[in-house]
Design a protein around this motif. Structure first.
Motif, mmCIF file in Angstrom:
data_model
loop_
_atom_site.group_PDB
_atom_site.id
_atom_site.type_symbol
_atom_site.label_atom_id
_atom_site.label_comp_id
_atom_site.label_asym_id
_atom_site.label_seq_id
_atom_site.Cartn_x
_atom_site.Cartn_y
_atom_site.Cartn_z
ATOM 1 N N LYS A 243 0.814 -1.213 0.000
ATOM 2 C CA LYS A 243 0.000 0.000 0.000
ATOM 3 C C LYS A 243 0.851 1.268 0.000
ATOM 4 O O LYS A 243 0.489 2.262 -0.637
ATOM 5 C CB LYS A 243 -0.930 0.006 1.227
ATOM 6 C CG LYS A 243 -2.087 -0.980 1.144
ATOM 7 C CD LYS A 243 -3.078 -0.564 0.066
ATOM 8 C CE LYS A 243 -4.308 -1.443 0.055
ATOM 9 N NZ LYS A 243 -5.266 -1.036 -1.005
ATOM 10 N N PHE A 244 1.985 1.240 0.721
ATOM 11 C CA PHE A 244 2.805 2.432 0.861
ATOM 12 C C PHE A 244 3.974 2.475 -0.125
ATOM 13 O O PHE A 244 4.829 3.351 -0.022
ATOM 14 C CB PHE A 244 3.348 2.540 2.292
ATOM 15 C CG PHE A 244 2.279 2.807 3.320
ATOM 16 C CD1 PHE A 244 1.429 3.883 3.184
ATOM 17 C CD2 PHE A 244 2.118 1.982 4.413
ATOM 18 C CE1 PHE A 244 0.441 4.139 4.122
ATOM 19 C CE2 PHE A 244 1.132 2.220 5.362
ATOM 20 C CZ PHE A 244 0.292 3.307 5.207
ATOM 21 N N ALA A 245 4.018 1.544 -1.059
ATOM 22 C CA ALA A 245 5.119 1.501 -2.017
ATOM 23 C C ALA A 245 5.108 2.743 -2.903
ATOM 24 O O ALA A 245 4.042 3.259 -3.254
ATOM 25 C CB ALA A 245 5.004 0.248 -2.885
ATOM 26 N N PRO A 246 6.303 3.263 -3.291
ATOM 27 C CA PRO A 246 6.371 4.400 -4.218
ATOM 28 C C PRO A 246 5.634 4.080 -5.511
ATOM 29 O O PRO A 246 5.666 2.941 -5.990
ATOM 30 C CB PRO A 246 7.881 4.565 -4.456
ATOM 31 C CG PRO A 246 8.520 3.958 -3.255
ATOM 32 C CD PRO A 246 7.628 2.837 -2.836
ATOM 33 N N PHE A 247 4.990 5.087 -6.094
ATOM 34 C CA PHE A 247 4.083 4.847 -7.227
ATOM 35 C C PHE A 247 4.321 5.880 -8.324
ATOM 36 O O PHE A 247 4.614 7.043 -8.054
ATOM 37 C CB PHE A 247 2.635 4.926 -6.728
ATOM 38 C CG PHE A 247 1.599 4.847 -7.808
ATOM 39 C CD1 PHE A 247 1.111 3.623 -8.220
ATOM 40 C CD2 PHE A 247 1.107 5.991 -8.415
ATOM 41 C CE1 PHE A 247 0.161 3.540 -9.217
ATOM 42 C CE2 PHE A 247 0.153 5.923 -9.412
ATOM 43 C CZ PHE A 247 -0.323 4.696 -9.809
#
Length: 318
Positions: A130-134
């Motif tokens: 969910k918090f991964a860089p995008f």
């Protein structure tokens, strides 16, 4: 940035809410999970209150051996205004003092029947995803022989048409036009399609086609690790293209360097076959077989042998 709330954990992992129902909408701001062992011993100087707290058998066994005054002190300090929740593992009984403190502070207490290590692993994987860089990149992502190939290039160069030919040849479409990319770990990029255009392919002259409807469920997939990039560009007579494959070109996406190859486009070139071969060659390189390096070594050896032969011949003549 994606928002994750405690309620999301309750819904996804089927956790039992034991106390603190008023705080189920608290926001989780980090993927790190804390096991407050030192805090149970009374050391709260570096207590990461903003993290999800997890109490296993060790923490609760230690807590139950404390005096009533120590228990009251620990639960009061554990349940802060910014603590998103406390997870109890192994289906263990929750101490009454902890329930009372959680209800008063509005900190959700959730219980799982699973082992502590398993709960930590599943929660961490979910939160890190969910918090991964995008980011998002204009291109097409296709699964070719198990290799995630992202096709890039100028608009109208033939990316979607090439992807259609690859799908016809038995490969799988992941995303067309826009590829949403998230970085997992430090060296892994996962590509997927925006929900609005998932399974859809735009072909100029035909319009929008649904790949899954036309070719079946086996022709699409929801996400894929991006292993290499094929950049399509119109053939430039003035440009020198790599003919041996010794030059290792890369493209940086967020913090990851991805192998990249530039393929010139002109009539008569079968791009789908070229991309298939590129994917198979990538797999060979991963297994330690590099045709370009083997050719270079073979050529070097031949030149060395030729040079030695000429030298010996000259010495005999003298």
């Amino acid at each position: 940035m994606t928002k994750v709330r405690t309620q999301d954990l309750l819904d996804r992992f089927n956790l039992e809410i034991v106390a603190g129902e008023d705080g189920v909408h608290r926001e989780i701001t980090t993927s790190d999970i804390s096991r407050p062992g030192m805090e149970m011993a009374g050391y709260f100087k570096y207590y990461p209150a903003e993290r999800l707290q997890l109490l296993g058998k060790t923490e609760l066994s230690f807590f139950n051996e404390l005096s009533d005054s120590e228990k009251a002190d620990r639960v009061e300090k554990l349940c802060t205004d910014i603590t998103p929740g406390i997870v109890i593992t192994r289906g263990m009984e929750v101490p009454v003092m902890l329930i009372e403190a959680a209800n008063e502070a509005g900190v959700p207490i959730m219980r799982s029947p699973n082992k502590t290590t398993r709960v930590i692993s599943r929660l961490t994987n979910y939160l890190e995803t969910k918090f991964a860089p995008f980011t998002a990149i204009h291109g097409v992502l296709v699964d070719v022989y198990g290799v995630g190939v992202m096709i890039t290039g100028q608009s109208g160069v033939g990316k979607s048409e090439t992807a259609l030919e690859l799908v016809k040849r038995g490969h799988r479409l992941v995303a067309d036009d826009s590829v949403e990319i998230r970085q997992e770990d430090y060296d892994k990029l996962i590509g997927s399609s925006p929900p609005l255009i998932e399974h859809l392919l735009e072909i100029r002259g035909l319009g929008i086609i649904n790949v899954m409807t036309l070719f079946g469920a086996g022709a699409v997939r929801s996400y894929k690790k991006i292993s290499m990039i094929i950049n399509l560009e119109l053939w430039d007579q003035q440009k020198q293209y790599d003919r041996l494959g010794l030059e290792e070109e890369t493209m940086r996406i967020m913090d990851v360097e991805v192998p990249k190859a530039t393929v010139p486009v002109r009539p008569g070139r079968n791009l789908a076959v070229i991309i298939e071969v590129a994917a198979m060659n990538f797999r060979l390189k991963q297994m330690g077989i590099n045709a370009a390096e083997e050719f270079s070594d073979r050529l070097t050896n031949m030149i060395d042998q030729s040079g030695r032969g000429n030298h010996e011949k000259g010495g005999f003549t003298e």
